[in-house]
Each structure stands twice: as structure tokens, then as C-alpha cells.
Design an enzyme around this catalytic site. Sequence first.
Site, mmCIF file in Angstrom:
data_model
loop_
_atom_site.group_PDB
_atom_site.id
_atom_site.type_symbol
_atom_site.label_atom_id
_atom_site.label_comp_id
_atom_site.label_asym_id
_atom_site.label_seq_id
_atom_site.Cartn_x
_atom_site.Cartn_y
_atom_site.Cartn_z
ATOM 1 N N GLY B 149 0.825 -1.205 0.000
ATOM 2 C CA GLY B 149 0.000 0.000 0.000
ATOM 3 C C GLY B 149 0.856 1.251 0.000
ATOM 4 O O GLY B 149 2.026 1.231 0.380
ATOM 5 N N CYS B 150 0.246 2.346 -0.427
ATOM 6 C CA CYS B 150 0.997 3.591 -0.569
ATOM 7 C C CYS B 150 1.352 4.186 0.793
ATOM 8 O O CYS B 150 2.531 4.421 1.089
ATOM 9 C CB CYS B 150 0.208 4.585 -1.415
ATOM 10 S SG CYS B 150 -1.513 4.793 -0.921
#
Lengths: 336, 336, 336, 336
Positions: B149-150
Amino acid sequence: MTRVAILGATGYTALETILLLLRHPHVKITALTTRSDENLHVSQVHPQLTGRLDLHLENLTPEQIGERADCVFCCLPHKASAERIPALLAQGCRVIDLSADYRLDSPEVFEKWYGVAHPDPERLGKVPYGLPELFREQIRGAQLVANPGCYPQTAICALAPLLAKKMIRPNGIIVDSKSGASGAGKSLKPHLLYCELNEGFSAYGVGVHRHQPEIEQVLGKVAGEPVDLIFTPHLVPMERGILSTAYSCPTREFTQEEVMAALREYWANEPFVRVVDHLPNTRECRFTNYVNVTARIVKDRIVTVSCIDNITKGASGSAVQNFNILYGYPEDTALI
Amino acid sequence: MTRVAILGATGYTALETILLLLRHPHVKITALTTRSDENLHVSQVHPQLTGRLDLHLENLTPEQIGERADCVFCCLPHKASAERIPALLAQGCRVIDLSADYRLDSPEVFEKWYGVAHPDPERLGKVPYGLPELFREQIRGAQLVANPGCYPQTAICALAPLLAKKMIRPNGIIVDSKSGASGAGKSLKPHLLYCELNEGFSAYGVGVHRHQPEIEQVLGKVAGEPVDLIFTPHLVPMERGILSTAYSCPTREFTQEEVMAALREYWANEPFVRVVDHLPNTRECRFTNYVNVTARIVKDRIVTVSCIDNITKGASGSAVQNFNILYGYPEDTALI
Amino acid sequence: MTRVAILGATGYTALETILLLLRHPHVKITALTTRSDENLHVSQVHPQLTGRLDLHLENLTPEQIGERADCVFCCLPHKASAERIPALLAQGCRVIDLSADYRLDSPEVFEKWYGVAHPDPERLGKVPYGLPELFREQIRGAQLVANPGCYPQTAICALAPLLAKKMIRPNGIIVDSKSGASGAGKSLKPHLLYCELNEGFSAYGVGVHRHQPEIEQVLGKVAGEPVDLIFTPHLVPMERGILSTAYSCPTREFTQEEVMAALREYWANEPFVRVVDHLPNTRECRFTNYVNVTARIVKDRIVTVSCIDNITKGASGSAVQNFNILYGYPEDTALI
Amino acid sequence: MTRVAILGATGYTALETILLLLRHPHVKITALTTRSDENLHVSQVHPQLTGRLDLHLENLTPEQIGERADCVFCCLPHKASAERIPALLAQGCRVIDLSADYRLDSPEVFEKWYGVAHPDPERLGKVPYGLPELFREQIRGAQLVANPGCYPQTAICALAPLLAKKMIRPNGIIVDSKSGASGAGKSLKPHLLYCELNEGFSAYGVGVHRHQPEIEQVLGKVAGEPVDLIFTPHLVPMERGILSTAYSCPTREFTQEEVMAALREYWANEPFVRVVDHLPNTRECRFTNYVNVTARIVKDRIVTVSCIDNITKGASGSAVQNFNILYGYPEDTALI
């Protein structure tokens, strides 16, 4: 009709003050001063004002200001303000100082954080902090008001109720704040260029920002004990708005409903504080004098989120609000 | 030459993956799939690609994809990914999944945070987390990689060194994150309209964002003990970039130099992690695969600041980095 | 491997040139010069380059540059360029000049529009205009190339086909152009501050912008007769991108299909010109070397719309394209 | 006190109308209607209004509206407006229609450009065009006012003086206009998403935008002869503001001073038109009811530049200005 002078009329808070006062039915702006652009018409500096205010920027003495104005909004930088304000007070003017000069009570704390000796140290500690939501009565009779900082207002409006009610501990608080670029003023610094600031986000002044002691001092008064917090400002690629996310430790377990009820109860009579259920967006306060506040319980912390327009409520709007209190006008005059 | 298919080719991470792979000397993009815009030429959906990629979006079966591609970049939403990936693996494809579906080890945790039963629960816990900076060896031999995930990447790159070295406590950590709007994807939601998002800043998902357990899981592995943190995401009026400010409690007193040295030492061999002295701006990482990290000591906390481009390093760049590892290409191919 | 020096390395076009050349497999950047920030590491000026280019900015003599570099990208302002380039040519360097100094053929026209006498007037008229789409053969053998202006490229790519084919009259043309702020460079001017430029749109330089004679000169060569036009630039609150809307009078009645066919036919072999049916958005060309062009018939006019990234194709991308031509590399090397 | 209802209260022009009217000392907002979000509190749709207006959105009949309101601001889309307005007029309400429905005089022209038959064709041609600067006397006694379009106001305020004075030819005029995104309203269209619109500039509706016949009709009345022009709108990545650059052919040679004098003389008594010497920026008019206009002579053309805030003067501000005229309030009430 109250005659008003604005000192340091070239910046953003001065422009906003002018725009608000142009809507005020009991104000006449009679003087605009500057230290650098003498003799320019105000519309040359602020083209928005073309056709709206026919005044030149002038380099005036305190005596000249005192002759022309009853009340002075001082939009000078820190130190420059306190160098000029004593003479204005001596002229009988009331002064609303938008700089940081009279916010801190202690000359030593001022010197530590601002890096210069205070030009008017005796007055420190005797000037009301111009957040009407907390200090309305002191403001009412004052000749000089220290208009509050932008970041501090967001932190204070979120945390004061919880500290006053002893719902959170006065230490270990983290205030993570985010501000639009207008808070940095109109100065020609590379990082304020459009192509440097646009589409970028950064922290700055981590651990060393001057609003930290201001927040601690005001919240300490509310708490009745020293408050210790970490304050981290960030720069948002937008013009206006501050949002602060604060993390504090509850003194016992609370439900979210209890925390929200405490906020609502504490601010129940404040026309410009809105306790909202949703997570507020700075846009909702943009170009207004409102503070939006909410809270959430997350694990073992209370997370508050609060926001304002940093130029309106964060500076000029509060200043006009203070002005209305000083002169007995309805507090929201020119602010709706 | 490796033949690549991109599933869910209409979104921002798919576009970015295509743009990166067009620069890759050993890749041929052979298929683009969609569930909704079938038969459109890719340049109708992404006009940037006009004249650069001559493919239509197709609704292909796993068998068709398996015939055309060696490696699949899956840019579908969560749940949709895990519904299709098993069949692709059965076709012999290697898969880099940009969704969240294979990041969490536990089907129960997945279901709790994503609100749906996991379509492929047996595989959970066996898929490497695609952050090469921590899990390069597991990625190397994998058939399926769970691209990270970012937000987690920013938190992990800042905190992993300090947890691995037992310099901070594994609990009481606060991660205050700020993301540009591209992280929300291309969906037609009112708050993503220009006139709603521009010139506004807000928190969202306070206490309930799905990246919180992801960060805790990965940092827990690094720490060798459970990690407990509060994660607060915010939406910044810009397109790309995530910056995370994290507050953690040191296990003993450290100087700033010691903390910086620990970061530098831990990431010394990582080509895409830059430990910097200054407070980084997301602009410095924009359109790159770099992570910038720094740290400050503030009172009794360590404050870390880290940032990435949420679409490049935060999604498609890491995916290409994983691809390079899977296929033995130099890890920075197409990423400089 | 070609050794490259970049003169005036602190600005936006220099940064973009560096970023492009870092991707070039046959280039080694060997020198960066500056007139003001001597001895700074390039990453202090351009933090994006941290870990990517280990060079200091230096104040070098032409001899020193000649020893270190085969090719020089000159990113100095106008006049400063032509003061230094003759010495560099004497050293045997090839030079790609991104300033305006060698674009105009006439020293008188230069002096009229730029307000200074040209430092190297004899060379004017002998330097190829670095728009490969029109002047590829002259560029191929040159030692010095005058890299084209940003606005001119948009106007030229839209109008050259129609003038070459005598489909429009060479006079009465209106070019209404709009540019992002990066075109103004990194200078500390008040109107380039974020809070002055954001959320505002304005025209500037109406009737007096220096790109007007440049466009007229180049289009005049294409038309084989003098071209007379009005050019109006505007400043858009964005970073990158130029879009030009041009209004011209057809020499006889044409259908839209005929005009589009003419554009497509004229640019058929150009890898970086995309004739598109839709009305293009500058975003489609952002961070690319592409020019997008389209046309519409409206009443008795042909309306063309064309756009580029003003920093890539508008400056540094064209410079690298010219570099590739000069050195025989595939023309799109480092540009995809 | 005038009781006001706002129809179609969910959009941007309705919000702006509400915000302006909240400052109006003689207005009470008594009803807000919607066709889709029935029963929501207005603060749920417009969180800015929290604590400022305590009304729900309702789906009301004309009779109900007639009972509650003296004046109706109709913010419905075109066609929907003209379907509801006759019944409101029958109830005795005065109506200010912010849609395009009553602006054009001819049902045929309306149908051609709007693609639908006009629901109330008999009334066309009898409704004053609500630009007080030209039609104040007709507005004064009207029951229904057709509030003018946003683009048209910029074109008209720049060109009307020159056409009225026969200083320019009524044909061959080019109006190249640029608008912020709020002009497109709050609809969920992909190109209005932040990540699609931000950092991009484009033309749209070239040759086919509905404001072209509106501008021609109004300017034709001013000129006393048919006016023929080309109108090209563009979308600017900002929220508010329209700037129009218009190119017209003078009927004989004029100096710039003569043109500026003509503009000043024509608009001398208009409180909201500012003829300025500098090239105006939309920011100067942002959130105001002002129109800024200037002119330049370039070669054989007169180039005018004019700008407004498209939501204030371009819609809601003009509507309130018309309201003030209708009810005899000072024309700038609530507009300063």
C-alpha cells in the site's frame, strides 16, 4: 463611526482586514501605512481594491496616526510592531496587534523563540490574548489586544474544552498542523514560488515553530497547570486554511459521545465555533470567521480535528471580532 | 522480452504502470483488460497514450491472458483481484497484485477491515509483501507478489529501522499521513471533484483506514513483536505524493545524529531509499520511485518525516521494481 | 558515450535536461555551471537529484568546459548565452542553446524585441532553428543549434502545415496562447508567488511578447512569404503546459476533414507530433516530448488548437531531441 | 424584509446566492427546493452553511413556494427552469432565473443551440436580460428577469462600448474565453475530477458553445445591427474566474487612449464595472461582483481583456444585483 488605521498595509492580513472593514457599517478607514512603498495608491498594491478604497500608503508618525484614527490594526512583522505600538497607545489609540509581539507573557520566552530582545518587555503579561472565545471580558476593556496566532487558534479551540474539563492529560499532546501558503505572507522566498509549492507537501519548523510556546501558554491558563505538547506545522499547496489534528491521552476512558458533548457544552454560546459531527474540511471555513471542531476516540487516544481560514479567523477576522468587542458593536458585524 | 498483461487498465495505477513499462527495454505489453470499457482503444481511455501503445481494452478469460502474457500486473480493486488471481496463477502466469488482497496474512483481519470474506483465504500468509527494501529475497522466487500500500510504504520506511534496532517502543506510535488525490483513484465521487477538493484540506477515515493493520503487520515482523499504532490519513489538494509524519517514543535517550545514523545504516544499500538531512517535500519524489526519509528529536519523541510519489513508488513503481526482481532485470530498469 | 555540460544549471530547464539525460544510455553529465551558487552540490539546488547525480555547480571557463564536455546545453538567460557561446564553439564544443539568442536571424529585430544589442551578431541567420520537425537536416550537421521557444512550437506545429499548403492567408492570424507558470522560470517576482498566481488567470505581454517575431520568422520561412500575426500570451495557474488557440482565414472554403487531412499528411513521419481528433488537453503532453494538434472550422475561420509541455518539448525535450540528431542517436532516445 | 426562495438549492450558484443573501439586511430566506435531495438539511449538502441557515431542502409545489416567498431565485438547469417558472409567476412571485431559458429572444434559436423545444416559448423576447449595466430600466419593473450567462458578461462589458460607439466592426470578432471549473457545476463527470482537471488546460465546445448566440444577440442590440463572432471557451485549472480576450477590427485607426477613454466614458456610472489600465487578473474580481475591463491596440486590432468571478458577477452576484433593483434596495446591498 470609528476611524481606523492599518499599519503595514501591503500584506495579506492587511488586505483581508481592509476587505472585512469595507463591509463594516460603523468603520471608516482613514490611514494606511507602509515602511517601503510610500506614496503608492492602495490599488497599486492590492488591485482588488480598485474603486473600493481611495487611499494612498503613507509613512506616518504615531502623532499623525493618532490624529487620524481611533483604532489601529497593526499588521507589521514581529518586533516592528512592539517598536511602534507604545507610541500609538500614548496617542490614545486603541491597538489590535496582529503580530506575535504581545502574545507571550514572558520576555525571556519571547527572546528564546523569536531570537530578538522584546522592544516593550514591561507590557508583556498585561495584554489580553485576543481570542474572544476564551478572553472576551479582558478584551472588552483593553487598549491593546494581542491578536492570536493562526495555528494556535485551531489547537486551542479543539483542546481547551478537554483540558478545562480535565478530560485529557496536559502532557504528551501532539498537534500535527497543516496550513495553506498565505500563512507565510507575501515575502519573496523561493519555496513560496508557485512552481516550488504547487503539487508538493512538506513539514517545516519541526520542533522549533514559534507557535508552540503560544499554544502551551494559552492552554496552560485554561488547564490551570503547565501544558506540554509537540507542534508540527506543514505547508499545504493551497492558499487558505489551517487544519490541526491533535492527539491527546484521556484521563480516563471516555466515549466519543462524551467527548463531543463536552466540546458542544464548552462552546455552546460561541457564535463562531461550530462543533460538527463530520470530519471538517478547511473549505467549510474558507473566507469565514468560523472554527470547525470535531473529535474521535481512536484506541487509547482522543483525536481532535479543527480548522479555520488562517487569514480570516486566523488573523483579520479575529481582529475585527476583537474590534467589535472593543467598540461595543455586535460581535459578528462585518463577519457574516 | 517479457510479455506483460495489465488487468483493470482504466485506472491511474494501470496508466502509470504502462508509462513505466513503455520505457522498459525487455517488456512487451500484450494485453489490457477491463470489466467495463471493453473494446475501447487504450488511447480513448488514456489520451496520453495516443501513438504510444496500440492496444484495445478487452474482457479476457484467464486462459486468454495466460496465452498472451508471462506476467500480469493486476490493477483491479480489492476482492476482484483475489477472485481472478488464482486462475491466472494456474495458467502459469506470475502476478504482481497492486490491490490489497494478499497483503494481510489473516483472512479474519482482512474481513474485519475490508468488510468482505476473502475469496482466496488459503493463500494468505504465503505471499511475499512486495516491498523489496524488506522482503527482496522472498519476492525473488515468488509467483505472486502483494504489492504494498501507498501509505504503508512511507510509514514502514521511516519506522522499520528504528523498530528493528529497538530504538523506539512498539506501541503508542502515531502516523499522521497526508496524500494527494490520485490515491483515491478515478471514481466519480463528489468529494473528488475539482471544485470540492481544490483549496481544501481534510482528514478522513480517522481510526478506521485499512492501511493501519497493514502497517502494523509489516512493522510487527520487523520488530519481532506486535506493533500498535494510530494512523490518520488526510487528503491534500494535489495530485501525487504522500508524506507521513510519525511520532514514536524512544526506548532511551538518543541524539538526532544517532537516529539519522541508524536510518542511514539500515537503508545503506537500498537504491530507492534516500535518507536526507532536510525536511523533504513530496515534490522531490514526484514521478520517481524514491522514498525520502528524515528524523528529528522533539522533546521526548522521535519525529520522522517520509514521503513518496503515491502512484509511482506507492504503487506502479514498486510493482515494476518487483517485476525486475522476479525476472532478474536490474532493479532500477525503467525506474530512473 | 557523449560528455555533456549544462550551463546555468539552477533553473527549471536545466533540471529537466538533467532528468532526461539521466535516462540517456549514451550520455555522461560531466559539468554543471552557475554564475551565482558556486560550489553548491547540485542536490542542494535541486533536491530531486539527491542520490542521482554527484556533481557540484562550478563557475568554469570555456576552456575548462571544453576539456570536460563534448556537448554543451546552454540554459543561460538571453544575452548571457551569446556572450559565452562563441568561446565554447572555439573550444570545439557543440552547443544547444536553450535561450532565445540565436533564434532570430536579424540583429536589428533581436535588439528591438530584447532591448539589448546582440553580443554575437555575425552568427545570426546561420544557426539552424532547432525544431527538428521542420529543420532536421540543417540541425544534423550543425555545431550550434538554436533551441526553439515554447510558445512558438505550439503555434508553428499548428500553422506550418496550413501555410505550407497555402490553405490559410499569411496575415490576420491570431495566436491566443496560455502557459503554465514554469515558463516564467524560477525568478523571485511577486506575481510568481503561489498566493498571487494560484486561482488567478491573466493575460500579459499583449502585443509586446518576444515570441511574436520568432513565430512570424519561422512561419514566414515555411510560407515562403511574410507572415503577420497577433500573439497574446496568458498565464495559467498550473505548472506545466502550453496550449495555443489560433484563428486563421482559409484561402478558400475547406471542410474540417480536409484541414485534418492536411495536418496528418504534413506531420505523417514525425514521431513527436500527434494530430488528434479530440480537443487536446495539456495534461496529455505533460512530461512528454509530444505536440498535440487539432483543427476545427468555425464560421469563416480555421481554429487550431495545439499543446505541449512547455518544459519538455517546449525546451529540454527538444534540446535532447536535437542532441540525438547531432550525435546520431535514435531521435527518441531518453524521450519516451 | 423580502422573503426569498431558492430553487435547485444544491448547486454552486445556489450556494453563492445563499451566502450573499445571508449578508442582505432586508432578506429572509424562507425556502430551498430540490428535486433530488429532499429532506436533507441544507448543511448536509453545503457544510459551509452549518450554523448559518436552518432550513431543509424540500420538494415544493409552486403554490407552496408562492405562499412562502415573494421572490424566487431559480437555480435549476435550462428547460427545468422554464417548466416551473410560469406557475411561479402565476402565484405572483417575482423570479430571477439563473438558467439560460429566458435569455434568447427566439424559440428557434433556443431549440437549435439547446437541443430541446422551449417549454414556454411565448414569453421569449419579453423578458429583460438581467445585465443591469445595459438593461437596468427594463429590469426595474419586471416580474421575471433572465440572469445573464457568465461568459457573455465578460464579452459584453468589453465590446458593448466599442460597438455602441461604432468603433469596431460588428463582424469578424473573436472572443477567446477562459473559465474556472465551477462554471461546469457540481455534476459527476470524469473530466471534472480533480486529478483530471488539475494541471491541465484545454479548449472545449469550439464553435458550438451556447453562449455564442447569447453574446451575439445582446451585442446586436447594443450595436443596432447584427453582430457576428467566434467564441471559444477554455477550461482553466482553477475554481472561479472568467477572463475573455477579444479581438476586433476598428472602424478607423484609434489610439489606445481613445479606446480606453471610450470604455471609461461608457461605464462611467456603473458601480461594478472597473475600467483599468493594467492587464487584469481574475483574482482581482474573485468573490466580488466587479467586472474588470481594459484594452490594447495591437497591430490592426483592438484587443480587449475583461474578467469576472463567474459565480459571483457571472451568476449569483448579478442575480442579487437584479434583486436589489427589483425591490428598490441600494444596488450594491450585500455585494460589497
